[in-house]
Design an enzyme around this catalytic site. Sequence first.
Site, PDB file in Angstrom:
ATOM      1  N   GLU A   1       0.845  -1.205   0.000  1.00  0.00           N
ATOM      2  CA  GLU A   1       0.000   0.000   0.000  1.00  0.00           C
ATOM      3  C   GLU A   1       0.878   1.252   0.000  1.00  0.00           C
ATOM      4  O   GLU A   1       1.568   1.534   0.977  1.00  0.00           O
ATOM      5  CB  GLU A   1      -0.930  -0.026   1.217  1.00  0.00           C
ATOM      6  CG  GLU A   1      -1.948  -1.160   1.150  1.00  0.00           C
ATOM      7  CD  GLU A   1      -2.732  -1.353   2.461  1.00  0.00           C
ATOM      8  OE1 GLU A   1      -3.498  -0.446   2.817  1.00  0.00           O
ATOM      9  OE2 GLU A   1      -2.548  -2.392   3.110  1.00  0.00           O
TER      10      GLU A   1
ATOM     11  N   LYS B   1       0.700   4.281   2.744  1.00  0.00           N
ATOM     12  CA  LYS B   1       1.040   4.072   4.149  1.00  0.00           C
ATOM     13  C   LYS B   1       2.371   4.777   4.424  1.00  0.00           C
ATOM     14  O   LYS B   1       3.070   5.178   3.483  1.00  0.00           O
ATOM     15  CB  LYS B   1       1.151   2.574   4.439  1.00  0.00           C
ATOM     16  CG  LYS B   1      -0.164   1.834   4.184  1.00  0.00           C
ATOM     17  CD  LYS B   1      -0.314   0.628   5.060  1.00  0.00           C
ATOM     18  CE  LYS B   1      -0.791   1.026   6.448  1.00  0.00           C
ATOM     19  NZ  LYS B   1      -1.205  -0.104   7.267  1.00  0.00           N
TER      20      LYS B   1
END
Length: 347
Positions: free
Chosen positions: A314, A317
């Site tokens: 991701e 993040k």
Amino acid sequence: MMSALWIAACSLLLLSSSSGVEGIGVNYGMIANNLPSPDKVIALYRSRNITDVRLFHPNTTVLAALQGSGLGVVLGTLNEDLARLASDASFAASWVQSYVQPFAGAVRFRYVAAGNEVIPGDLAAYVLPAMRNLESALHAAGIAGVPVTTAVSTSVLGSSYPPSQGAFSEAALPTVGPIASFLASRSTPLLVNVYPYFAYAADPSSVQLDYALLEPASAAAVTDGGVAYTNMFDAIVDAVHAALDRVAGAQGQEGVEVVVSETGWPSGGGGAGASVGNAAAYVNNVVRHVGSGRGTPRRPGKALEAFIFAMFNENEKPEGVEQHFGLFQPDMTEVYHVDFTAAGSSS
Ligand SMILES: *[C@@H]1O[C@H](CO)[C@@H](O)[C@H](O)[C@H]1NC(C)=O
Ligand SMILES: *[C@@H]1O[C@H](CO)[C@@H](O)[C@H](O)[C@H]1NC(C)=O
């Protein structure tokens, strides 16, 4: 109308023909701007024989994609919604009416989880009232069999070593104690996020890597009450079991069970031990271990359930290892291979 009926019929078919062993799910984190569409993601889960998914917050596009999939779904609430879910029963009712009720016929909800990792902390006091309001709202909506729980990190523990000495911290006990009692009276598990990686990375010179990675050949690191712990995963889970048993014992209740709602290992990002090889070893070892149905030393033979963190790397993040917990790249290629069929075989 036709399509709703068709979806409902399909899902009945899937539910009745499903022989998949419950045991290993994967968290569907979405803190990224480059992920595939939810229908592609759910198809990827199914093609890899992943039986369960955890969502951190509701999203109607994702829930629509889950209709008829047969996947078991753990549905979280946003932490930002906890205060309102706790204080406003009508908000809890509309949450259920928006995210659970329309999908309940074709989505196999396992648990609703009020909040993630907020105990101890400023939001902790909202968790139990939010759980109560969500439970009432589910009952009022005629949705039976979807228990309400919450997900905690191991920072709820004040003591965790050796595992039999596991106990909640003074800061966590006033909120987690009554939650444990609520869960015990309903035979609902507590969701716990378990990361041997962070224990290893904090002190790589004194924590054995094999012990943190659940390597089968790892020597026992601790013998506790006559049981040898050969991996940190079991040691952490049993420290939480011990803390829950302590609370339940004081109230004459049965101990609450644990579902591991997150566990994983980074494949990069620069942290100690963060590598593709270690991540592949850890996750495949967890899948085999949990899939064996052996349980943990404190709950022998009691099959544990676990959710790997996470489906994708991701990119929104925080930089570093946090961006590298995915099993897949956003283009759906593997970061490393995980054999989820091992979850259903005994080893
Ligand atoms: C998924 O399970 C089916 C049936 O057991 C099997 O034929 C298939 O190879 C599995 N797929 C993967 C990717 O493991
Ligand atoms: C739900 O998920 C879809 C697909 O990832 C995304 O485009 C959409 O913005 C999300 N909706 C909300 C309300 O977050």
